[in-house]
Design a protein around this motif. Structure first.
Motif, PDB file in Angstrom:
ATOM      1  N   GLY A  97       0.822  -1.232   0.064  1.00 39.55           N
ATOM      2  CA  GLY A  97       0.122   0.046   0.044  1.00 39.55           C
ATOM      3  C   GLY A  97       0.908   1.107  -0.016  1.00 39.55           C
ATOM      4  O   GLY A  97       1.968   1.195   0.345  1.00 39.55           O
ATOM      5  N   PRO A  98       0.336   2.418  -0.210  1.00 38.11           N
ATOM      6  CA  PRO A  98       1.084   3.704  -0.285  1.00 38.11           C
ATOM      7  C   PRO A  98       1.697   4.102   0.963  1.00 38.11           C
ATOM      8  O   PRO A  98       2.683   4.559   0.898  1.00 38.11           O
ATOM      9  N   ASP A  99       1.261   3.560   2.191  1.00 39.77           N
ATOM     10  CA  ASP A  99       1.900   3.627   3.376  1.00 39.77           C
ATOM     11  C   ASP A  99       3.700   3.044   3.333  1.00 39.77           C
ATOM     12  O   ASP A  99       4.544   3.667   4.011  1.00 39.77           O
ATOM     13  N   GLU A 100       3.453   2.196   2.430  1.00 42.18           N
ATOM     14  CA  GLU A 100       5.072   1.843   2.254  1.00 42.18           C
ATOM     15  C   GLU A 100       6.157   2.844   1.876  1.00 42.18           C
ATOM     16  O   GLU A 100       7.272   2.718   2.296  1.00 42.18           O
ATOM     17  N   MET A 101       5.449   3.396   1.136  1.00 42.28           N
ATOM     18  CA  MET A 101       6.532   4.963   0.590  1.00 42.28           C
ATOM     19  C   MET A 101       7.164   5.582   1.966  1.00 42.28           C
ATOM     20  O   MET A 101       8.299   6.049   2.077  1.00 42.28           O
ATOM     21  N   ALA A 102       6.201   5.737   2.907  1.00 47.72           N
ATOM     22  CA  ALA A 102       6.570   6.320   3.996  1.00 47.72           C
ATOM     23  C   ALA A 102       7.498   5.693   5.175  1.00 47.72           C
ATOM     24  O   ALA A 102       8.317   6.226   5.525  1.00 47.72           O
ATOM     25  N   LEU A 103       7.140   4.519   5.067  1.00 45.73           N
ATOM     26  CA  LEU A 103       8.060   3.350   5.826  1.00 45.73           C
ATOM     27  C   LEU A 103       9.308   3.482   5.235  1.00 45.73           C
ATOM     28  O   LEU A 103      10.459   3.345   6.078  1.00 45.73           O
ATOM     29  N   GLU A 104       9.604   3.369   3.894  1.00 41.35           N
ATOM     30  CA  GLU A 104      10.946   3.297   3.256  1.00 41.35           C
ATOM     31  C   GLU A 104      11.633   4.741   3.627  1.00 41.35           C
ATOM     32  O   GLU A 104      12.704   4.600   4.025  1.00 41.35           O
ATOM     33  N   PHE A 105      10.849   5.933   3.372  1.00 40.21           N
ATOM     34  CA  PHE A 105      11.646   7.078   3.858  1.00 40.21           C
ATOM     35  C   PHE A 105      12.117   7.057   5.201  1.00 40.21           C
ATOM     36  O   PHE A 105      13.068   7.534   5.737  1.00 40.21           O
ATOM     37  N   ASP A 106      10.982   6.707   6.238  1.00 41.93           N
ATOM     38  CA  ASP A 106      11.213   6.687   7.814  1.00 41.93           C
ATOM     39  C   ASP A 106      12.606   5.909   7.935  1.00 41.93           C
ATOM     40  O   ASP A 106      13.602   6.152   8.568  1.00 41.93           O
ATOM     41  N   ASP A 107      12.794   4.656   7.385  1.00 40.45           N
ATOM     42  CA  ASP A 107      13.792   3.814   7.410  1.00 40.45           C
ATOM     43  C   ASP A 107      15.140   4.440   7.208  1.00 40.45           C
ATOM     44  O   ASP A 107      16.243   4.487   7.876  1.00 40.45           O
ATOM     45  N   ALA A 108      15.099   5.115   5.815  1.00 42.62           N
ATOM     46  CA  ALA A 108      16.320   5.882   5.301  1.00 42.62           C
ATOM     47  C   ALA A 108      16.508   7.143   6.267  1.00 42.62           C
ATOM     48  O   ALA A 108      17.727   7.209   6.478  1.00 42.62           O
ATOM     49  N   PHE A 109      15.572   7.813   6.537  1.00 41.07           N
ATOM     50  CA  PHE A 109      15.848   8.856   7.473  1.00 41.07           C
ATOM     51  C   PHE A 109      16.706   8.533   8.790  1.00 41.07           C
ATOM     52  O   PHE A 109      17.345   9.217   9.263  1.00 41.07           O
ATOM     53  N   ARG A 110      15.951   7.516   9.270  1.00 44.43           N
ATOM     54  CA  ARG A 110      16.632   7.147  10.639  1.00 44.43           C
ATOM     55  C   ARG A 110      18.037   6.394  10.488  1.00 44.43           C
ATOM     56  O   ARG A 110      18.891   6.640  11.399  1.00 44.43           O
TER      57      ARG A 110
END
Length: 119
Positions: free
Chosen positions: A38-51
């Motif tokens: 789902g679209p929330d995966e884009m947010a999760l990928e960003f969060d992983d990279a940001f952290r």
């Protein structure tokens, strides 16, 4: 792998996630469909990279400002998580003001990070 290489890899992952968030809605929908998520995966990928970048910042090789350039995206995603779950629908990706704002923030952040990495 050297510390410098770890930092560079972390920034490349961040840039990849930012570029996806900056893409137009059709590209984003195609991306998540291709992954089968789902679209929330884009947010999760960003969060992983940001952290990940946050974890390696301060080791001396990343330009100062990379985290600050990406922080508005993180802030917007945090705001979006407090909204009704519908914000993570494909329809919302195409039409909501939250996603439009996110794309604008991501576009600016991507340009800023790229400039910082090229100096």
């Amino acid at each position: 792998m050297t510390v410098q290489r770890c930092e560079e890899r972390a920034v490349q992952e961040l840039l990849r996630a930012v570029r996806i968030l900056a893409s137009d809605a059709d590209v984003q929908i195609e991306y998540v469909q291709r992954l089968g998520v789902g679209p929330d995966e884009m947010a999760l990928e960003f969060d992983d990279a940001f952290r990940q970048v946050a974890g390696v910042t301060g080791m001396g090789f990343l330009p100062e400002g990379v985290m600050e350039a990406a922080r508005p995206i993180d802030d917007q995603l945090q705001r979006m998580t407090s909204l009704p779950e519908d914000v993570w629908s494909k329809r919302s990706v195409r039409s909501s003001s939250e996603w439009q704002k996110l794309r604008l923030l991501a576009g600016a952040a991507g340009e800023g990070i790229q400039q910082l990495m090229n100096t």
